[in-house]
Write an enzyme that holds these catalytic residues in place. Structure first.
Site, PDB file in Angstrom:
ATOM      1  N   ILE A 166       0.892  -0.994  -0.214  1.00  0.00           N
ATOM      2  CA  ILE A 166       0.225   0.300  -0.175  1.00  0.00           C
ATOM      3  C   ILE A 166       0.906   1.011   0.006  1.00  0.00           C
ATOM      4  O   ILE A 166       0.422   2.366  -0.714  1.00  0.00           O
ATOM      5  CB  ILE A 166      -1.538   0.246   0.983  1.00  0.00           C
ATOM      6  CG1 ILE A 166      -2.553  -1.256   1.045  1.00  0.00           C
ATOM      7  CG2 ILE A 166      -1.528   0.863   1.045  1.00  0.00           C
ATOM      8  CD1 ILE A 166      -2.440  -1.235   2.510  1.00  0.00           C
ATOM      9  N   ARG A 174      11.253  -0.574   8.300  1.00  0.00           N
ATOM     10  CA  ARG A 174      11.980  -1.801   9.043  1.00  0.00           C
ATOM     11  C   ARG A 174      13.330  -2.086   7.470  1.00  0.00           C
ATOM     12  O   ARG A 174      14.561  -1.848   8.248  1.00  0.00           O
ATOM     13  CB  ARG A 174      11.655  -3.395   9.282  1.00  0.00           C
ATOM     14  CG  ARG A 174      10.930  -3.091  10.348  1.00  0.00           C
ATOM     15  CD  ARG A 174      10.932  -4.190  10.866  1.00  0.00           C
ATOM     16  NE  ARG A 174       9.159  -5.209  10.182  1.00  0.00           N
ATOM     17  CZ  ARG A 174       8.802  -6.377  10.578  1.00  0.00           C
ATOM     18  NH1 ARG A 174       9.372  -6.935  11.988  1.00  0.00           N
ATOM     19  NH2 ARG A 174       7.956  -6.467  10.092  1.00  0.00           N
ATOM     20  N   ILE A 216      -3.624   6.236   7.379  1.00  0.00           N
ATOM     21  CA  ILE A 216      -4.149   4.603   6.923  1.00  0.00           C
ATOM     22  C   ILE A 216      -4.326   3.200   7.478  1.00  0.00           C
ATOM     23  O   ILE A 216      -4.672   2.443   6.872  1.00  0.00           O
ATOM     24  CB  ILE A 216      -4.517   4.704   5.179  1.00  0.00           C
ATOM     25  CG1 ILE A 216      -3.423   5.023   4.577  1.00  0.00           C
ATOM     26  CG2 ILE A 216      -5.464   6.233   4.403  1.00  0.00           C
ATOM     27  CD1 ILE A 216      -2.765   3.996   4.142  1.00  0.00           C
ATOM     28  N   ARG A 252      -2.537   1.610  11.289  1.00  0.00           N
ATOM     29  CA  ARG A 252      -3.885   1.265  11.911  1.00  0.00           C
ATOM     30  C   ARG A 252      -3.786   2.620  13.389  1.00  0.00           C
ATOM     31  O   ARG A 252      -3.340   3.238  13.572  1.00  0.00           O
ATOM     32  CB  ARG A 252      -3.129  -0.207  12.774  1.00  0.00           C
ATOM     33  CG  ARG A 252      -3.286  -0.995  12.007  1.00  0.00           C
ATOM     34  CD  ARG A 252      -4.796  -1.014  12.056  1.00  0.00           C
ATOM     35  NE  ARG A 252      -5.352  -2.785  11.375  1.00  0.00           N
ATOM     36  CZ  ARG A 252      -6.098  -2.723  10.016  1.00  0.00           C
ATOM     37  NH1 ARG A 252      -6.041  -1.464   9.209  1.00  0.00           N
ATOM     38  NH2 ARG A 252      -6.667  -3.870   9.811  1.00  0.00           N
ATOM     39  N   GLU A 302     -11.018   2.538  17.988  1.00  0.00           N
ATOM     40  CA  GLU A 302     -12.408   2.853  16.999  1.00  0.00           C
ATOM     41  C   GLU A 302     -13.461   1.638  17.700  1.00  0.00           C
ATOM     42  O   GLU A 302     -12.639   0.277  18.341  1.00  0.00           O
ATOM     43  CB  GLU A 302     -11.584   1.385  15.898  1.00  0.00           C
ATOM     44  CG  GLU A 302     -12.198   2.146  14.481  1.00  0.00           C
ATOM     45  CD  GLU A 302     -11.416   2.119  13.456  1.00  0.00           C
ATOM     46  OE1 GLU A 302      -9.833   2.363  13.146  1.00  0.00           O
ATOM     47  OE2 GLU A 302     -11.669   1.174  12.872  1.00  0.00           O
ATOM     48  N   HIS A 362     -13.012   4.447   8.813  1.00  0.00           N
ATOM     49  CA  HIS A 362     -12.485   3.081   8.584  1.00  0.00           C
ATOM     50  C   HIS A 362     -13.072   2.685   6.803  1.00  0.00           C
ATOM     51  O   HIS A 362     -12.995   1.875   7.081  1.00  0.00           O
ATOM     52  CB  HIS A 362     -12.768   2.014  10.164  1.00  0.00           C
ATOM     53  CG  HIS A 362     -11.187   1.669   9.690  1.00  0.00           C
ATOM     54  ND1 HIS A 362     -10.441   0.773  10.261  1.00  0.00           N
ATOM     55  CD2 HIS A 362     -10.671   0.946   8.044  1.00  0.00           C
ATOM     56  CE1 HIS A 362      -9.624  -0.828  10.066  1.00  0.00           C
ATOM     57  NE2 HIS A 362      -9.695   0.043   8.803  1.00  0.00           N
ATOM     58  N   ILE A 363     -12.535   3.255   6.326  1.00  0.00           N
ATOM     59  CA  ILE A 363     -13.154   2.968   4.681  1.00  0.00           C
ATOM     60  C   ILE A 363     -12.104   2.497   3.820  1.00  0.00           C
ATOM     61  O   ILE A 363     -12.267   2.964   2.331  1.00  0.00           O
ATOM     62  CB  ILE A 363     -14.497   3.372   4.187  1.00  0.00           C
ATOM     63  CG1 ILE A 363     -13.798   5.103   4.074  1.00  0.00           C
ATOM     64  CG2 ILE A 363     -15.618   3.525   5.300  1.00  0.00           C
ATOM     65  CD1 ILE A 363     -14.801   6.027   2.795  1.00  0.00           C
TER      66      ILE A 363
HETATM   67  C1  DGY Z   1      -7.225  -3.248   6.249  1.00  0.00           C
HETATM   68  O1  DGY Z   1      -8.010  -4.036   5.111  1.00  0.00           O
HETATM   69  O2  DGY Z   1      -6.659  -3.985   7.078  1.00  0.00           O
HETATM   70  C2  DGY Z   1      -7.243  -1.636   6.331  1.00  0.00           C
HETATM   71  O3  DGY Z   1      -7.804  -1.554   6.989  1.00  0.00           O
HETATM   72  C3  DGY Z   1      -8.340  -1.389   4.871  1.00  0.00           C
HETATM   73  O4  DGY Z   1      -9.157  -0.659   5.304  1.00  0.00           O
END
Ligand code: DGY
Length: 316
Positions: A154, A174, A232, A234, A263, A281-282
């Site tokens: 990602i 890392r 985006i 965690r 969350e 969380h989309i």
């Molecule tokens: C996941 O799939 O882990 C991500 O949070 C995508 O939103």
């Protein structure tokens, strides 16, 4: 064979998993731990959401369980080590969601830098009475420096998309990744330089012991006063009350958040600020991707239970 599916998925799951007994929660309500324990007690497979906490007690309750397919790429909600000790294969859904999640990261970044949500509210509230030279001034992405924290698929895809904005890309992860550097033109840097030199920082890392609370007030103080942070990855990678303080006191300029430390609870103060854009969380939420993720979870279950193969995306 019985499979438990903990929430309704946008896929013809009953058709695809014909021949299995399905215990399918066809709602969008999270099952309680107790409900899940009962359902899983005679199940062979489990398709669960990132909001389901699959800890030792759930794993112990699944006495026949052979496979857990997590409907997400991140799997910090599962005690993978314990599942492995019990001979349970744990799978996730990488690749199919890479582009979708990377697109959302860029959308969030631009929403904050160009004050898109503020602008929408402004129009909605009937405040737009004419063009003004100083109305809702944002900041350019063009020619700036973007630091990407976490440079897996990602993170690299975000880099590839951002190349089109003619930005300089720094990354910290890392291990230095030469192939990814060729693909994106990104430059590896230590964490401190990433913080000090980036105009935008995007967190695209998984949550683990080394990334938890990686961003606290100390890190925000090292960042540029004009910097924008996007998360985006965690939520717990960022100490949320410290972020609130940094945004309120203008230690950094703004933030775009798709994930939260506790969350779905969100640090109350964040609602008072207009320099933060928050999403529920989309990251992977496109029709195409959510369907592909569901199919992948089903394929993982079929691979373990029927084909007796190691699924392509097992994490243990
Ligand atoms: C996941 O799939 O882990 C991500 O949070 C995508 O939103």
């Amino acid at each position: 064979m019985k499979i438990v599916i903990t929430q309704k998925l946008p896929f013809e799951i009953e058709k695809y998993l014909q021949g299995f007994t399905l215990d399918y929660n066809k709602t969008d309500r999270d099952l309680t731990m107790d409900e899940l324990k009962v359902k899983i007690s005679d199940a062979d497979g489990l398709i669960c959401m990132l909001s389901d906490r699959i800890d030792k007690s759930i794993i112990d309750a699944g006495q026949k369980l052979k496979v857990i397919a997590n409907y997400a790429v991140g799997y910090n909600n599962i005690d993978v080590t314990y599942a492995g000790q019990k001979g349970i294969v744990v799978c996730n859904t990488p690749d199919v969601l890479t582009e979708t999640t990377a697109e959302l990261a860029v959308a969030l970044l631009l929403s904050v830098s160009r004050r898109i949500v503020e602008g929408h509210k402004f129009v909605e509230e009937g405040k737009f009475v004419g063009w003004k030279p100083e109305l809702l001034l944002g900041t350019d992405l063009y020619k700036k420096t973007v630091g990407i924290f976490g440079f897996g698929k990602i993170g690299q895809t975000i880099g590839r998309i951002l190349k089109g904005f003619d930005v300089k890309i720094l990354y910290h992860t890392r291990h230095k990744n030469f192939q990814a550097e060729l693909l994106t033109g990104a430059e590896y840097t230590d964490f401190e330089k990433l913080l000090k030199e980036s105009d935008f920082i995007i967190i695209a890392a998984p949550l683990n012991e080394s990334t938890k609370h990686k961003f606290t007030i100390n890190e925000f103080k090292l960042m540029k006063k004009t910097a924008i942070l996007v998360n985006i990855g965690r939520g717990p990678i960022v100490k949320e009350n410290d972020l609130y303080f940094a945004l309120k006191e203008k230690i950094i300029r703004g933030a775009g958040l798709d994930v939260f430390e506790f969350e779905p609870k969100i640090y109350e103060g964040l609602f008072e600020l207009n320099n933060v854009v928050m999403l529920p969380h989309i990251g992977s939420a496109s029709e195409e991707t959510r369907k592909a993720m569901a199919k992948l979870c089903c394929d993982s279950v079929i691979d373990v239970l029927i084909n007796k193969n190691k699924p392509i995306y097992s994490v243990n």
